[in-house]
Design an enzyme around this catalytic site. Structure first.
Site, short mmCIF file in Angstrom:
data_model
loop_
_atom_site.label_atom_id
_atom_site.label_comp_id
_atom_site.label_asym_id
_atom_site.label_seq_id
_atom_site.Cartn_x
_atom_site.Cartn_y
_atom_site.Cartn_z
N LYS A 97 0.77 -1.16 -0.07
CA LYS A 97 -0.10 0.06 0.00
C LYS A 97 0.85 1.25 0.12
O LYS A 97 0.46 2.43 -0.57
CB LYS A 97 -0.93 -0.16 1.16
CG LYS A 97 -2.27 -0.96 0.92
CD LYS A 97 -3.01 -0.97 2.11
CE LYS A 97 -4.15 -2.06 2.24
NZ LYS A 97 -5.13 -1.66 3.08
N ASN A 116 -0.30 4.03 22.29
CA ASN A 116 0.02 2.96 21.72
C ASN A 116 0.91 2.22 22.90
O ASN A 116 1.56 2.97 23.74
CB ASN A 116 0.69 3.36 20.44
CG ASN A 116 1.28 2.24 19.38
OD1 ASN A 116 0.44 1.38 19.13
ND2 ASN A 116 2.44 2.24 19.12
N ARG A 117 1.32 1.10 22.35
CA ARG A 117 2.26 0.46 23.27
C ARG A 117 3.68 0.90 23.30
O ARG A 117 4.07 1.26 24.11
CB ARG A 117 2.46 -1.28 22.68
CG ARG A 117 3.29 -2.07 23.63
CD ARG A 117 3.49 -3.31 22.94
NE ARG A 117 3.78 -3.51 21.59
CZ ARG A 117 3.89 -4.54 20.74
NH1 ARG A 117 3.72 -5.94 21.40
NH2 ARG A 117 4.02 -4.67 19.54
P1 ATR Z 1 -1.29 -2.37 11.13
O1 ATR Z 1 -0.70 -2.02 9.53
O2 ATR Z 1 -2.39 -3.87 10.84
O3 ATR Z 1 -1.88 -1.26 11.55
P2 ATR Z 1 1.23 -2.77 12.23
O4 ATR Z 1 1.60 -1.51 11.36
O5 ATR Z 1 1.97 -3.81 12.23
O6 ATR Z 1 -0.19 -3.34 11.80
O7 ATR Z 1 0.54 -2.15 13.62
C1 ATR Z 1 0.08 -2.90 14.63
C2 ATR Z 1 -0.25 -2.18 15.81
O8 ATR Z 1 -0.80 -3.22 17.03
C3 ATR Z 1 0.88 -1.23 16.41
O9 ATR Z 1 0.16 -0.14 17.10
C4 ATR Z 1 1.28 -2.20 17.65
O10 ATR Z 1 1.84 -1.60 18.64
P3 ATR Z 1 3.49 -1.07 18.62
O11 ATR Z 1 3.38 0.11 17.54
O12 ATR Z 1 3.84 -0.73 19.92
O13 ATR Z 1 4.27 -2.28 17.85
C5 ATR Z 1 -0.08 -2.95 18.11
N1 ATR Z 1 0.33 -4.02 18.90
C6 ATR Z 1 0.44 -5.29 18.11
N2 ATR Z 1 0.77 -6.32 19.00
C7 ATR Z 1 0.35 -5.73 20.29
C8 ATR Z 1 0.35 -6.08 21.71
N3 ATR Z 1 0.54 -7.29 22.00
N4 ATR Z 1 -0.20 -5.33 22.36
C9 ATR Z 1 -0.29 -3.91 22.22
N5 ATR Z 1 -0.33 -3.63 21.08
C10 ATR Z 1 0.26 -4.33 19.85
#
Ligand code: ATR
Length: 283
Positions: A71, A155-156
C-alpha cells in the site's frame, strides 16, 4: 455473466491475496449493476510490483486494489495521488486516468462511510484511538480531516504514537492528537469516548485477547469501532458491550472500501440496498 470481447477487468495486487473477500464484493456489484466486468486477485512478488502496475495499465485494466504489503510502495508507480491518500502515505485503490493510475485510500473513506451508516460521527468528538500502526495512521488522519475535537492516541510504543501525533497535528495545524503510552490509560480524562481499535490484538486466531484487559477502562467508552472483522465479535467489542457501550466490527469498513473503489472505477453510485445485500453475503 458472459465473458466476451467487451469484458473489463479489475483486480487486486498483493501478497498473499488468496484469503481475499474482494472478488465477492466486486463480482456481485458487477452482476447487480449489469456491468460486463470481472474482478480477480493477482499474487504479485515485490520485485514485480512496478511491472504489475505498468502491465495493468498496458492491458487496459480498469482499476486495481492494492493490499498488504504494497500500500505504501505502490505510490512510486502512480501517475497521480489523491490528497488524503498522500497524507496517509498509503493507497489501496488505483483508478485509471490518462497515462497511468491515480491512487486513492478507500480504506479510510470506507471507514468513514461505515461510521456514517452506523450514525457514528467524528466531528467534534472525543476519541480514543488504540494503536499507531498502518491502520491507526489512516484513522488518525481521518480524525484530523473530520475535525474530531481531541484524539487520545494510545500505543504500546509511545515513540510511535508521538511521531504520528506530530505528523497529524502539523498536517492539520492544530493539536488534536495527544499521544500516550497504552498502559497509562488511567490518566485519560473521566469522560465518555468514541473508541477506535486499530491494533492487531484480538485478530483471529488470537481471539481471547484484548489490547486492554482491565474492565474499568471500558466504562469510558460509549461507542467503539474495532477495525478487525474476524472474529465478528472481538474480545474488545465484548468488553465494550459488557460495560454498556455499543460496538461494531470492521466488516462494514471492508464492504465500503470495496463499494467506493467500484464507484470510482465505474463512475456510478451504489445504492444502500445493494450495499446491504453484499454485507449479508460477507457476514
Ligand atoms: P497494521 O498495519 O495492521 O496497523 P502494524 O503496522 O504492524 O499493523 O501495527 C500493529 C499495531 O498493533 C501497532 O500499534 C502495535 O503496537 P506497537 O507500535 O507498539 O508495535 C500494536 N500491537 C501489536 N501487538 C500488540 C500487543 N501485543 N500489545 C499492544 N499493542 C500491540
Amino acid at each position: 455473466m458472459e465473458i466476451n470481447g467487451h469484458t473489463r477487468l479489475c483486480g487486486l495486487i498483493g501478497n498473499p491475496v488468496e484469503h481475499t473477500m474482494s472478488p465477492v464484493i466486486h463480482n456481485t456489484l458487477a452482476k447487480g449493476q449489469g456491468h460486463n466486468l470481472v474482478y480477480v486477485p493477482f499474487h504479485v512478488e515485490r520485485e514485480q510490483l512496478e511491472a504489475a502496475v505498468k502491465g495493468a495499465y498496458g492491458l487496459n485494466i480498469l482499476g486495481m486494489n492494492v493490499t498488504v504489503p504494497y500500500k505504501s510502495e505502490v505510490r512510486a508507480f502512480l501517475k497521480d495521488i489523491d490528497e488524503l491518500a498522500e497524507k496517509i502515505g498509503a493507497v489501496n485503490t488505483l483508478v485509471r486516468i490518462n497515462g497511468g493510475y491515480k491512487g486513492y485510500n478507500t480504506d479510510i473513506l470506507g471507514l468513514y462511510r461505515a461510521m456514517c451508516s452506523e450514525k457514528i460521527k467524528l466531528e467534534g468528538e472525543k476519541v480514543i484511538l488504540l494503536g499507531a500502526g498502518g491502520a491507526s495512521r489512516a484513522v488518525a488522519f481521518l480524525c484530523g480531516e473530520k475535525k474530531a475535537e481531541k484524539v487520545y492516541l494510545l500505543n504500546r510504543s509511545l515513540d510511535k504514537a508521538e511521531l504520528l501525533a506530530d505528523e497529524v497535528n502539523s498536517a492539520f495545524g492544530r493539536e488534536c492528537i495527544i499521544p500516550m503510552a497504552i498502559d497509562s490509560y488511567e490518566k485519560l480524562p473521566d469522560e465518555k469516548f468514541l473508541a477506535i481499535q486499530g491494533t492487531s490484538v484480538g485478530l483471529y486466531p488470537d481471539v481471547d485477547k484484548a489490547v486492554i484487559e482491565d474492565e474499568e477502562f471500558y466504562r469510558r467508552i460509549h461507542t467503539a469501532y474495532d477495525l478487525i472483522y474476524k472474529p465478528a465479535e472481538t474480545k474488545f467489542m465484548r468488553l465494550v458491550r459488557e460495560a454498556g457501550g455499543q460496538a461494531c466490527n470492521g466488516l462494514k469498513m471492508l464492504l465500503y472500501q470495496g463499494i467506493i473503489a467500484y464507484e470510482l472505477w465505474n463512475q456510478v453510485e451504489i445504492p444502500e440496498e445493494s450495499a446491504q445485500e453484499i454485507y449479508e453475503l460477507l457476514k
